[in-house]
Design a protein around this motif. Structure first.
Motif, PDB file in Angstrom:
ATOM      1  N   LEU A   4       9.167 -31.293  24.736  1.00  0.00           N
ATOM      2  CA  LEU A   4       8.249 -29.623  24.650  1.00  0.00           C
ATOM      3  C   LEU A   4       7.143 -29.748  23.581  1.00  0.00           C
ATOM      4  CD1 LEU A   4      11.327 -27.168  25.005  1.00  0.00           C
ATOM      5  CD2 LEU A   4       9.545 -27.724  26.898  1.00  0.00           C
ATOM      6  N   LYS A   5       7.562 -30.254  22.771  1.00  0.00           N
ATOM      7  CA  LYS A   5       6.124 -30.222  21.664  1.00  0.00           C
ATOM      8  C   LYS A   5       5.084 -31.283  22.273  1.00  0.00           C
ATOM      9  CE  LYS A   5       7.733 -28.470  17.686  1.00  0.00           C
ATOM     10  NZ  LYS A   5       7.007 -27.576  16.713  1.00  0.00           N
ATOM     11  N   ARG A   6       5.416 -32.360  23.046  1.00  0.00           N
ATOM     12  CA  ARG A   6       4.386 -33.313  23.648  1.00  0.00           C
ATOM     13  C   ARG A   6       3.698 -32.268  24.821  1.00  0.00           C
ATOM     14  NH1 ARG A   6       8.532 -38.472  23.958  1.00  0.00           N
ATOM     15  NH2 ARG A   6       8.233 -39.127  21.932  1.00  0.00           N
ATOM     16  N   PHE A   7       4.533 -31.913  25.676  1.00  0.00           N
ATOM     17  CA  PHE A   7       4.071 -31.139  26.790  1.00  0.00           C
ATOM     18  C   PHE A   7       2.887 -29.969  26.261  1.00  0.00           C
ATOM     19  CE2 PHE A   7       8.042 -32.262  29.227  1.00  0.00           C
ATOM     20  CZ  PHE A   7       7.612 -33.317  30.065  1.00  0.00           C
ATOM     21  N   ALA A   8       3.500 -29.520  25.222  1.00  0.00           N
ATOM     22  CA  ALA A   8       2.742 -28.236  24.641  1.00  0.00           C
ATOM     23  C   ALA A   8       1.292 -28.663  24.390  1.00  0.00           C
ATOM     24  CB  ALA A   8       3.371 -27.726  23.525  1.00  0.00           C
ATOM     25  N   GLU A   9       1.039 -29.937  24.301  1.00  0.00           N
ATOM     26  CA  GLU A   9      -0.407 -30.357  23.752  1.00  0.00           C
ATOM     27  C   GLU A   9      -1.198 -30.399  24.935  1.00  0.00           C
ATOM     28  OE1 GLU A   9      -1.348 -30.845  20.871  1.00  0.00           O
ATOM     29  OE2 GLU A   9       0.704 -30.246  20.178  1.00  0.00           O
ATOM     30  N   HIS A  10      -0.857 -29.971  26.272  1.00  0.00           N
ATOM     31  CA  HIS A  10      -1.528 -30.133  27.528  1.00  0.00           C
ATOM     32  C   HIS A  10      -2.649 -28.722  27.246  1.00  0.00           C
ATOM     33  CE1 HIS A  10      -2.420 -29.068  31.494  1.00  0.00           C
ATOM     34  NE2 HIS A  10      -1.906 -30.063  31.989  1.00  0.00           N
ATOM     35  N   ARG A  32       3.065 -23.902  23.298  1.00  0.00           N
ATOM     36  CA  ARG A  32       2.740 -24.436  22.106  1.00  0.00           C
ATOM     37  C   ARG A  32       2.989 -23.260  20.693  1.00  0.00           C
ATOM     38  NH1 ARG A  32      -1.461 -26.945  23.432  1.00  0.00           N
ATOM     39  NH2 ARG A  32      -3.014 -25.078  23.131  1.00  0.00           N
ATOM     40  N   GLN A  33       2.597 -22.209  21.107  1.00  0.00           N
ATOM     41  CA  GLN A  33       3.036 -20.914  20.296  1.00  0.00           C
ATOM     42  C   GLN A  33       4.149 -20.645  20.110  1.00  0.00           C
ATOM     43  OE1 GLN A  33       1.051 -19.346  18.033  1.00  0.00           O
ATOM     44  NE2 GLN A  33       2.742 -17.906  17.547  1.00  0.00           N
ATOM     45  N   ALA A  34       5.175 -20.659  21.289  1.00  0.00           N
ATOM     46  CA  ALA A  34       6.458 -20.187  21.362  1.00  0.00           C
ATOM     47  C   ALA A  34       7.406 -21.253  20.431  1.00  0.00           C
ATOM     48  CB  ALA A  34       6.899 -20.309  22.729  1.00  0.00           C
ATOM     49  N   ILE A  35       7.067 -22.434  20.433  1.00  0.00           N
ATOM     50  CA  ILE A  35       8.153 -23.359  19.872  1.00  0.00           C
ATOM     51  C   ILE A  35       7.187 -23.757  18.548  1.00  0.00           C
ATOM     52  CG2 ILE A  35       8.737 -24.141  22.031  1.00  0.00           C
ATOM     53  CD1 ILE A  35       7.074 -26.543  21.832  1.00  0.00           C
TER      54      ILE A  35
END
Length: 181
Positions: A59-65, A72-75
């Motif tokens: 999720l941290k990787r995907f949030a960079e999209h 990104r904010q949620a996690i």
């Protein structure tokens, strides 16, 4: 053919199966959850921790999209795990709370994506810092497949502990289509 409905189905399946696993795990003692059962991640608790660890990493990787600012904010408060066998929690209750939170973020993230978002390439580094660039949709497929793989292991471990989680097939969530006669 649109891909997004498939990922939305996988997000629903993820939450459904995790609810079943945690309900069954909740019937066991702390000792039974931590017992080494000879699995790759030795215990039920360790395997459930691994699934959460991997989900946070991805999720941290995907949030960079660029389209994933909300994810990104949620996690943002979640620490990036440092090892795949890291124990985030040594008891079920806080791990279950994290799992529920992650499943909500996964559902929200997938619901916010567009078909165009899936066509992007994601650049990231693995746990050892080795760079990679892969299609976003293919990485999402890996993400959901990884969960399924380890939930299958957890299901077997729960069965060894006397807990039957019932139906686990994705088919249970696929609506039957009425075909005109």
């Amino acid at each position: 053919m649109p891909q997004l409905p498939h990922f939305q189905l996988l997000a629903r399946y993820n939450a459904w199966m995790n609810a079943k696993l945690y309900a069954a795990a909740g019937q066991l003692s702390a000792q039974a959850l931590s017992e080494d059962r000879g699995a790759f991640f030795p215990s039920i608790l360790a395997t459930l921790n691994h699934i959460a660890v991997a989900d946070i990493i991805w999720l941290k990787r995907f949030a960079e999209h660029p389209a994933c600012a909300e994810l990104r904010q949620a996690i943002s408060d979640l620490q990036r795990p440092t090892a795949l066998d890291q124990l985030l929690f040594d008891t079920l209750e806080p791990l279950h709370a994290l799992r529920s939170r992650l499943d909500g973020h996964i559902s929200d993230w997938v619901a916010a994506l567009t078909e165009q978002d899936l066509e992007q390439v994601l650049a990231y580094g693995n746990m050892k810092g080795v760079p990679a660039q892969r299609p976003y949709a293919s990485l999402m497929l890996h993400f959901f497949n990884h969960q399924t793989h380890h939930r299958g292991q957890t299901s077997a471990l729960l069965h060894q502990a006397g807990q039957d989680i019932g139906v686990t097939d994705l088919l249970a969530l696929i609506a039957d289509i009425d075909v005109p006669a």
